[in-house]
Design a protein around this motif. Structure first.
Motif, PDB file in Angstrom:
ATOM      1  N   GLU A  48     -20.825 -33.055 -62.281  1.00 50.21           N
ATOM      2  CA  GLU A  48     -19.725 -32.037 -62.828  1.00 50.21           C
ATOM      3  C   GLU A  48     -19.965 -30.841 -62.565  1.00 50.21           C
ATOM      4  OE1 GLU A  48     -18.126 -34.073 -67.139  1.00 50.21           O
ATOM      5  OE2 GLU A  48     -19.395 -32.360 -67.307  1.00 50.21           O
ATOM      6  N   ALA A  49     -18.612 -29.989 -61.809  1.00 50.75           N
ATOM      7  CA  ALA A  49     -18.983 -28.789 -61.359  1.00 50.75           C
ATOM      8  C   ALA A  49     -18.260 -27.751 -62.806  1.00 50.75           C
ATOM      9  CB  ALA A  49     -18.071 -28.334 -60.296  1.00 50.75           C
ATOM     10  N   CYS A  90     -30.362 -31.127 -70.603  1.00 44.72           N
ATOM     11  CA  CYS A  90     -29.572 -31.262 -69.539  1.00 44.72           C
ATOM     12  C   CYS A  90     -29.818 -30.506 -68.301  1.00 44.72           C
ATOM     13  CB  CYS A  90     -27.925 -31.100 -70.079  1.00 44.72           C
ATOM     14  SG  CYS A  90     -27.535 -32.271 -70.907  1.00 44.72           S
ATOM     15  N   ALA A  91     -29.604 -30.961 -67.181  1.00 41.12           N
ATOM     16  CA  ALA A  91     -30.121 -29.975 -65.780  1.00 41.12           C
ATOM     17  C   ALA A  91     -28.884 -29.928 -65.034  1.00 41.12           C
ATOM     18  CB  ALA A  91     -31.345 -30.744 -65.220  1.00 41.12           C
ATOM     19  N   ASN A  92     -28.834 -28.414 -64.581  1.00 39.97           N
ATOM     20  CA  ASN A  92     -27.864 -28.292 -63.571  1.00 39.97           C
ATOM     21  C   ASN A  92     -28.490 -27.464 -62.353  1.00 39.97           C
ATOM     22  OD1 ASN A  92     -24.852 -27.822 -65.649  1.00 39.97           O
ATOM     23  ND2 ASN A  92     -27.064 -27.673 -66.682  1.00 39.97           N
ATOM     24  N   LEU A  93     -27.746 -27.278 -61.249  1.00 40.83           N
ATOM     25  CA  LEU A  93     -28.274 -26.718 -60.171  1.00 40.83           C
ATOM     26  C   LEU A  93     -27.239 -25.676 -59.828  1.00 40.83           C
ATOM     27  CD1 LEU A  93     -28.947 -29.754 -58.033  1.00 40.83           C
ATOM     28  CD2 LEU A  93     -30.600 -28.188 -58.448  1.00 40.83           C
ATOM     29  N   LEU A 106     -26.041 -32.300 -63.410  1.00 44.73           N
ATOM     30  CA  LEU A 106     -26.313 -33.507 -62.997  1.00 44.73           C
ATOM     31  C   LEU A 106     -25.886 -34.519 -64.205  1.00 44.73           C
ATOM     32  CD1 LEU A 106     -29.727 -32.399 -61.342  1.00 44.73           C
ATOM     33  CD2 LEU A 106     -27.298 -32.889 -60.150  1.00 44.73           C
ATOM     34  N   ARG A 107     -25.112 -35.301 -63.801  1.00 45.89           N
ATOM     35  CA  ARG A 107     -24.522 -36.325 -65.011  1.00 45.89           C
ATOM     36  C   ARG A 107     -25.273 -37.794 -64.961  1.00 45.89           C
ATOM     37  NH1 ARG A 107     -21.312 -35.723 -68.621  1.00 45.89           N
ATOM     38  NH2 ARG A 107     -21.488 -37.833 -69.084  1.00 45.89           N
ATOM     39  N   ALA A 108     -25.573 -38.111 -63.844  1.00 51.25           N
ATOM     40  CA  ALA A 108     -26.015 -39.624 -63.689  1.00 51.25           C
ATOM     41  C   ALA A 108     -26.672 -39.901 -62.267  1.00 51.25           C
ATOM     42  CB  ALA A 108     -24.787 -40.819 -64.248  1.00 51.25           C
ATOM     43  N   GLY A 109     -27.611 -40.857 -62.423  1.00 52.17           N
ATOM     44  CA  GLY A 109     -28.241 -41.258 -60.997  1.00 52.17           C
ATOM     45  C   GLY A 109     -28.823 -42.618 -61.148  1.00 52.17           C
ATOM     46  N   GLU A 110     -29.350 -42.890 -59.922  1.00 57.77           N
ATOM     47  CA  GLU A 110     -30.147 -44.278 -59.839  1.00 57.77           C
ATOM     48  C   GLU A 110     -31.775 -43.949 -59.565  1.00 57.77           C
ATOM     49  OE1 GLU A 110     -30.629 -48.183 -56.884  1.00 57.77           O
ATOM     50  OE2 GLU A 110     -29.306 -46.345 -56.247  1.00 57.77           O
ATOM     51  N   VAL A 111     -32.591 -44.349 -60.259  1.00 59.86           N
ATOM     52  CA  VAL A 111     -33.799 -44.342 -60.049  1.00 59.86           C
ATOM     53  C   VAL A 111     -34.501 -44.705 -58.841  1.00 59.86           C
ATOM     54  CG1 VAL A 111     -36.437 -44.311 -61.254  1.00 59.86           C
ATOM     55  CG2 VAL A 111     -34.394 -43.669 -62.642  1.00 59.86           C
ATOM     56  N   VAL A 112     -34.810 -44.408 -57.890  1.00 61.88           N
ATOM     57  CA  VAL A 112     -35.376 -44.933 -56.643  1.00 61.88           C
ATOM     58  C   VAL A 112     -36.678 -44.794 -56.350  1.00 61.88           C
ATOM     59  CG1 VAL A 112     -32.878 -44.494 -55.646  1.00 61.88           C
ATOM     60  CG2 VAL A 112     -34.660 -42.688 -55.355  1.00 61.88           C
ATOM     61  N   ARG A 141     -30.261 -38.427 -70.398  1.00 65.58           N
ATOM     62  CA  ARG A 141     -31.254 -39.470 -69.787  1.00 65.58           C
ATOM     63  C   ARG A 141     -31.582 -39.166 -68.707  1.00 65.58           C
ATOM     64  NH1 ARG A 141     -27.496 -44.972 -71.088  1.00 65.58           N
ATOM     65  NH2 ARG A 141     -27.650 -44.793 -73.530  1.00 65.58           N
ATOM     66  N   LEU A 142     -30.847 -38.570 -67.629  1.00 63.37           N
ATOM     67  CA  LEU A 142     -31.474 -38.180 -66.291  1.00 63.37           C
ATOM     68  C   LEU A 142     -32.379 -37.185 -66.631  1.00 63.37           C
ATOM     69  CD1 LEU A 142     -29.197 -37.628 -63.085  1.00 63.37           C
ATOM     70  CD2 LEU A 142     -30.804 -35.900 -63.945  1.00 63.37           C
ATOM     71  N   ALA A 143     -32.273 -36.224 -67.153  1.00 61.19           N
ATOM     72  CA  ALA A 143     -33.281 -35.264 -67.525  1.00 61.19           C
ATOM     73  C   ALA A 143     -34.593 -35.687 -67.969  1.00 61.19           C
ATOM     74  CB  ALA A 143     -32.667 -34.008 -68.531  1.00 61.19           C
ATOM     75  N   VAL A 144     -34.379 -36.673 -68.929  1.00 60.12           N
ATOM     76  CA  VAL A 144     -35.807 -37.307 -69.495  1.00 60.12           C
ATOM     77  C   VAL A 144     -36.404 -37.957 -68.341  1.00 60.12           C
ATOM     78  CG1 VAL A 144     -36.457 -39.069 -71.262  1.00 60.12           C
ATOM     79  CG2 VAL A 144     -34.941 -37.529 -71.831  1.00 60.12           C
ATOM     80  N   ALA A 145     -35.522 -38.898 -67.604  1.00 62.36           N
ATOM     81  CA  ALA A 145     -36.233 -39.573 -66.599  1.00 62.36           C
ATOM     82  C   ALA A 145     -37.037 -38.905 -65.451  1.00 62.36           C
ATOM     83  CB  ALA A 145     -35.155 -40.530 -65.827  1.00 62.36           C
TER      84      ALA A 145
END
Length: 215
Positions: A48-49, A90-93, A106-112, A141-145
């Motif tokens: 999200e911007a 929560c994390a932003n760039l 950063l809203r969501a992603g796949e752990v690779v 969840r992304l921030a925790v991961a």
């Protein structure tokens, strides 16, 4: 971290000039990139911007610089990590040149990579199981991961920082979608949420619901 001419495809860290652009331009370009911190790497599938002071009432920088949002006014390519709802990080760039104040959540992603570590972080102190597609599905969840906490606020996400955003595998043309941002009450219809169509890791859209005052 592999860099240079001999780096495997997709593993080259993005440099600061990538982030030195408006958030709505950087955001869709982050999809498919990989953010790596220690043993865990996450392929970004939803972002999200947020705009600049005085122009985007949904942004933390709307009313200007404060102690909380100071990192967003710093150089591009740094992490802005904040605490919300009294329980989540929560994390932003950070985007745009120093002094302006903009970023991408950063809203969501796949752990690779580092799935075992991500699972341990997500299930700490509990016996519950977490499905692979839910490990980083949602900004908290992304921030925790990735192991982000308050101490990572201001950390450099460009080389040689401890966090890197890698070139990754950007999505195919025509698979990027956009729509209103999730859960914001101001400028709620601005279509600055971007995601990869068909990805199971994308979080569900939830419009803002005003809290009812107790009678």
């Amino acid at each position: 971290m592999p860099v240079g001419d001999f780096a495997p495809a997709g593993s080259v860290p993005l440099t600061r000039d990538f982030f030195d652009r408006p958030g709505p331009e950087v955001a869709p370009d982050l999809l498919g990139r990989v953010i790596a911190h220690g043993p865990v790497s996450v392929r970004i599938t939803e972002v999200e911007a947020y705009g600049v002071p005085g122009e985007d009432p949904a942004s933390h920088t709307y009313r200007g610089r404060t102690a909380r949002n100071a990192v967003m006014f710093g150089p591009p390519g740094h992490l802005y990590v904040y605490f919300t709802y009294g329980m989540h990080f929560c994390a932003n760039l950070v985007c745009l040149p120093e002094g302006i104040g903009s970023g991408v959540l950063l809203r969501a992603g796949e752990v690779v990579a580092g799935a075992e570590v991500a699972v341990a972080r997500r299930t700490a102190g509990t016996s519950r199981a977490v499905a692979p597609h839910d490990l980083a599905r949602g900004p908290a969840r992304l921030a925790v991961a990735l192991g982000f906490t308050r101490e990572h606020d201001g950390v450099d996400a460009c080389p040689p920082g401890p966090v890197n955003v890698l070139t990754g595998d950007p999505p195919a043309a025509g698979t990027v979608r956009s729509g209103p941002r999730t859960g914001v009450s101001a400028a709620k219809d601005v279509p600055w949420r971007f995601w990869i169509d068909g990805e199971r890791t994308v979080s569900p859209y939830r419009p803002h619901v005003p809290r009812r005052r107790a009678s």
